[in-house]
Design an enzyme around this catalytic site. Sequence first.
Site, PDB file in Angstrom:
ATOM      1  N   LYS A  61       0.992  -1.178  -0.074  1.00 40.99           N
ATOM      2  CA  LYS A  61       0.134  -0.019   0.130  1.00 40.99           C
ATOM      3  C   LYS A  61       0.886   1.032   0.005  1.00 40.99           C
ATOM      4  O   LYS A  61       2.029   1.385   0.503  1.00 40.99           O
ATOM      5  CB  LYS A  61      -1.056  -0.021   1.250  1.00 40.99           C
ATOM      6  CG  LYS A  61      -2.014   1.034   1.080  1.00 40.99           C
ATOM      7  CD  LYS A  61      -2.877   0.807   2.541  1.00 40.99           C
ATOM      8  CE  LYS A  61      -3.959   1.677   2.734  1.00 40.99           C
ATOM      9  NZ  LYS A  61      -4.801   1.499   3.890  1.00 40.99           N
ATOM     10  N   SER A 136      -9.610   1.361   3.036  1.00 40.49           N
ATOM     11  CA  SER A 136      -8.690   2.240   2.437  1.00 40.49           C
ATOM     12  C   SER A 136      -7.728   1.546   1.410  1.00 40.49           C
ATOM     13  O   SER A 136      -7.082   2.191   0.543  1.00 40.49           O
ATOM     14  CB  SER A 136      -8.168   3.275   3.129  1.00 40.49           C
ATOM     15  OG  SER A 136      -7.393   2.578   4.143  1.00 40.49           O
ATOM     16  N   SER A 160      -9.763  -1.254   7.218  1.00 39.84           N
ATOM     17  CA  SER A 160      -8.930  -1.060   5.705  1.00 39.84           C
ATOM     18  C   SER A 160      -8.612  -2.081   5.037  1.00 39.84           C
ATOM     19  O   SER A 160      -8.136  -2.227   4.003  1.00 39.84           O
ATOM     20  CB  SER A 160      -8.104   0.177   5.735  1.00 39.84           C
ATOM     21  OG  SER A 160      -8.887   1.285   5.683  1.00 39.84           O
TER      22      SER A 160
HETATM   23  N1  GLN Z   1     -12.914   3.230   6.711  1.00 42.38           N
HETATM   24  C1  GLN Z   1     -12.391   3.686   8.056  1.00 42.38           C
HETATM   25  C2  GLN Z   1     -11.809   5.364   7.876  1.00 42.38           C
HETATM   26  O1  GLN Z   1     -12.049   5.711   6.883  1.00 42.38           O
HETATM   27  C3  GLN Z   1     -10.990   2.950   8.421  1.00 42.38           C
HETATM   28  C4  GLN Z   1      -9.957   3.361   7.628  1.00 42.38           C
HETATM   29  C5  GLN Z   1      -8.717   2.355   7.841  1.00 42.38           C
HETATM   30  O2  GLN Z   1      -8.519   1.231   8.571  1.00 42.38           O
HETATM   31  N2  GLN Z   1      -7.453   2.867   7.473  1.00 42.38           N
HETATM   32  O3  GLN Z   1     -11.050   5.821   8.549  1.00 42.38           O
END
Ligand code: GLN
Length: 461
Positions: A61, A136, A160
Site C-alpha cells: 500500500k 482504504s 481497511s
Molecule cells: N474506513 C475507516 C476510515 O475511514 C477505516 C480506515 C482504515 O482502516 N485505515 O477511517
Amino acid sequence: MSTSAVDAVRDAFERMAEVDAGPTGLNCILWTDEGRALEDAAAVDAIRSSLALAGVPFVAKDNIATTHLQTTCGSRILAGYVSPYEATVVTRLRDAGAVLVGKSNMDEFAMGSSNEHSAWGPVLNPVDRTRVPGGSSGGSAASVAAGIVRIALGSETGGSVRQPASYCGIVGVKPTYGRVSRFGLVAFASSLDQVGVFGATVQDAAVALEVIAGRDVRDATSADCPVDRYAAAATADLKGVVIGKPREYFPSSLDPGITKLCDDALDSFRARGAEVRDVSLPHTDLAIPVYYIIAPAEASSNLARFDGVRYGLRVEAKGLREMYESTRTRGFGPEVTRRILLGTYVLSAGYYDAYYKKAQEVRTLIARDFREVFESGVHLLFTPTTPSPAFEFGAKSDPYEMYLNDIFTATANLAGVPAMSVPIGNIDGLPVGGQLLARHFDEQTMFRGAFALEAARAGKP
Ligand code: GLN
C-alpha cells in the site's frame, strides 16, 4: 515453486498491463519499476533459495515506506515523495525472497471505505467494475483479486484490510495491535494502526503474516511475543474450539443474504466439531461514534507534519503561516480536511472532555466486552465483515453513511484484537466475507478457523 522469480515477476507485470493500465483499467497500482523488480527477482534466482517466499511478487500500500518507489499515501501533498528508509514489513518480505512489484492505490491517508478518496483516482472492483473495491487498501485488495499478485500489504485503522478483502472476495488479516511493526507505516491514528496482509488464499495470508510478524526494535509498540507457524494451523477439525456469535453483529435489519451465508458458515464450524455459542458485546453500537472521534483526533496530530517544509508539496505564499495554509489547502483532499477539522475540534479546550475523553472511556468498555467474552471460554468470534456487499460508485456520498459501513470492523481496532475476513459466498455475483476475531496474539486459532471455513467452502472433508 517451480517457476523462476524472474518469470513470476514478468507474469505479474503482464497481468498488470492487461487489467490495470489505461483509462478502462482497474487503477490499483500507482508506482512501479519493472527493471528494478526484475533485478530483485534475478538476485533471488541467483541464490536458488528455499526462502519462505522465494520469488513471490507482492505489492505494498502507498502508505508503506519504500526506498525506490514513491510513498504518497494517495495524496497530492506527498506527490513525488520517496522515503529515505524502508518499512520493516517490506524488508522482512524481501528478506524472505518476495519481490516488490508496485505500490498500490488507496484512500488518501487511509481515510475511507471505498477508494473514492484517492488523489490518483478510484480503484475499480475486479469482480464488478461498476462497484468500489472497498477501502482504504482498495488497490492492494484489487491487485490480489485481479490475479496480479497473491499477497499484498495493506494497513488497518478501522477495517481497511478486512472490508476490501470482503468486497473483492479474498482473504484479509488485521493482526493484534503490536503483532507487526509499524516502522515505516505512515501514521494515521497510532493507537489503532496496524499493517495487515491480503492473500488469494488463507495459506498465502498465513505465510505472509508469519514473515512480517514479531518484535522490531524500531517500533516500541511491537510486542515481544512468539510468532506461531500460522500456515501450520490447517487442521481438519475444530474440536474443542468454542465460537461465539455476537448478537449485536446480526441485527434484524441485516441483509438476509448475508445472514444466510453466515449461518452456513456457522454450520460448517459445527460440522467440524466446534461449539457455537450466542454471546453479547453490548457496546458495539458505540464503536462508530468512538472510532470517528479517536481516529480523527490522532490524525489531526499526526498529519500536522505535512506543512510544506519537511515533505512533499510546498505552495509558496507571502509568509510562513500563509505557506502552511496554502500547502495544506491545496495538498489535502476533502475527506482528509474533514478529519483534521473534526480531530482538532474534539481535542480543543472546552470540547476535549465531552468528546475525546468520553470516547476513550467508551473505548475501554468496548475492549472490556471482548475481554469478558473471551474470558468466558470463547476462543473465536464469527460475524459478517460488512453490512452489505460492494456498493456502486457514488452510492455513499454522505460521509456519515460511509462511516457506518465500518460498524463490524472498527471494534477490533478499538480493542486491539486480531481479526480477519474470509470469503463465505456471493450475493448476486458479489463476494461476501465472514469475519473471525480472536484473543490478543492468538492469530493461530484465528487461522485454524479460517482454514476450516475455506476448506468447507471448497467442499473438502
Ligand atoms: N474506513 C475507516 C476510515 O475511514 C477505516 C480506515 C482504515 O482502516 N485505515 O477511517
